[in-house]
Design a protein around this motif. Sequence first.
Motif, PDB file in Angstrom:
ATOM      1  N   LYS A  77      50.393  74.789  42.515  1.00 50.33           N
ATOM      2  CA  LYS A  77      49.917  74.807  41.126  1.00 50.33           C
ATOM      3  C   LYS A  77      48.427  74.491  41.049  1.00 50.33           C
ATOM      4  O   LYS A  77      47.664  75.146  40.316  1.00 50.33           O
ATOM      5  CB  LYS A  77      50.713  73.806  40.292  1.00 50.33           C
ATOM      6  N   HIS A 110      50.753  80.329  41.282  1.00 52.20           N
ATOM      7  CA  HIS A 110      52.049  79.702  40.961  1.00 52.20           C
ATOM      8  C   HIS A 110      52.838  80.540  39.972  1.00 52.20           C
ATOM      9  O   HIS A 110      54.031  80.817  40.189  1.00 52.20           O
ATOM     10  CB  HIS A 110      51.851  78.294  40.399  1.00 52.20           C
ATOM     11  N   ASP A 111      52.210  80.938  38.877  1.00 49.91           N
ATOM     12  CA  ASP A 111      52.934  81.710  37.861  1.00 49.91           C
ATOM     13  C   ASP A 111      53.441  83.031  38.432  1.00 49.91           C
ATOM     14  O   ASP A 111      54.569  83.450  38.132  1.00 49.91           O
ATOM     15  CB  ASP A 111      52.028  81.982  36.661  1.00 49.91           C
TER      16      ASP A 111
END
Length: 400
Positions: A77, A110-111
Amino acid sequence: MALTSSATGPLWIDCSPAARYHFREDHPFHPIRLRLTEDLLRLGGALGDAQIAAPDPRGVEEALQRIHRSDYVRAVKELSAASPPAGVEEQAARFGLEPDGDTPYFPGMHDAAASIVAGSLAAAEAVMSGGTLHALHLGGGLHHAFPDRGAGFCVYNDAAAAISYMTDRYGAKVLYIDTDVHHGDGVQWSFYTDPDVFTFSIHETGKFLFPGTGFASERGESSGYGACLNVPVEPYTEDDSWLACFEAALERILCSFRPDVIVSQHGCDAHALDPLAHIHCSMRIYREMPKLIHRLAHEWTGGRWVALGGGGYEHWHVVPRAWGLLWLEMTDHPLLREIDASPQGAKLPADWPRIVAAERPDELPRTWLDDTAAWTPMPRRAEIEAKNRAVLEIALQHLG
């Protein structure tokens, strides 16, 4: 794990979010593969909007916690920021995400990786809940990621997350089949002591190819001993030997393990044109392997079958046809009869691909299968086939 779809037959899990999983333009793992495949199937009348399901991202964080260490997820993240915090970039190598490595960190990582996990969870839920018998998520299959690090172009291990979801929520016995030319190491080690998850990988031997594992002696540990099988084949293995090993191993596994559901990973980098391996197979194996899995799913698991994507680095000539053949098999599309009637298969749509890109080759395949009669025969064919048979015998020794 909710789904938005009006489909009643096999589900295509929307993989457009996976387009954000993009390391850099010159990286081998390029999302154009997904666009080319969908374009081919839509032009061929084999994929429509009613078959496509959009996954709900809720539940992904919980799934990540089951597979990955919290410090690793936190690092992913932090490294996903446009400007990562001071000190975090220095830890990138520790987590397998160094800028000059195979799996470099990138903004929004991350997404993008979490959306891939969401897609594979959606496929698992659709099948296990009885919403459909077959579900395909081509954005998934990132089988090299480990609990504490990324590896081999893989940040999060969506395959392991989906398997864990099925075992935890539904108490399912899961057979994982990995057809990628690289050993499915991250999934294997995630379930190496679990007797309810059988991992089977056929791949080029780790003596010569990343990740350097997947030998016949790897059979599981503790209560999971016997629930792991690897068939590492020799470089320059061709269709007949690859398929003979694959079918013999799979038939024996199903008789021994008797799973509730099959999860298959369909990396298509064992093709002779793939630039990252040394296997010399044709498009024929990508017609025959899904056909066998499909038949065995209906014989052993009530038809329950979750299929994922994976590797494949000849983006224009190989991946769209291989993944297209997988979907045609899952849907039992009438075009298969025409493909099977000719050594080179049916013709591809004349206007495929409609995608314009700088790297588009001047010449593209015009049929679903390859004209292998024009290929130069491999030397040492008999020796390679004999070595593969010997390895298969060793691999199968621990199965009843």
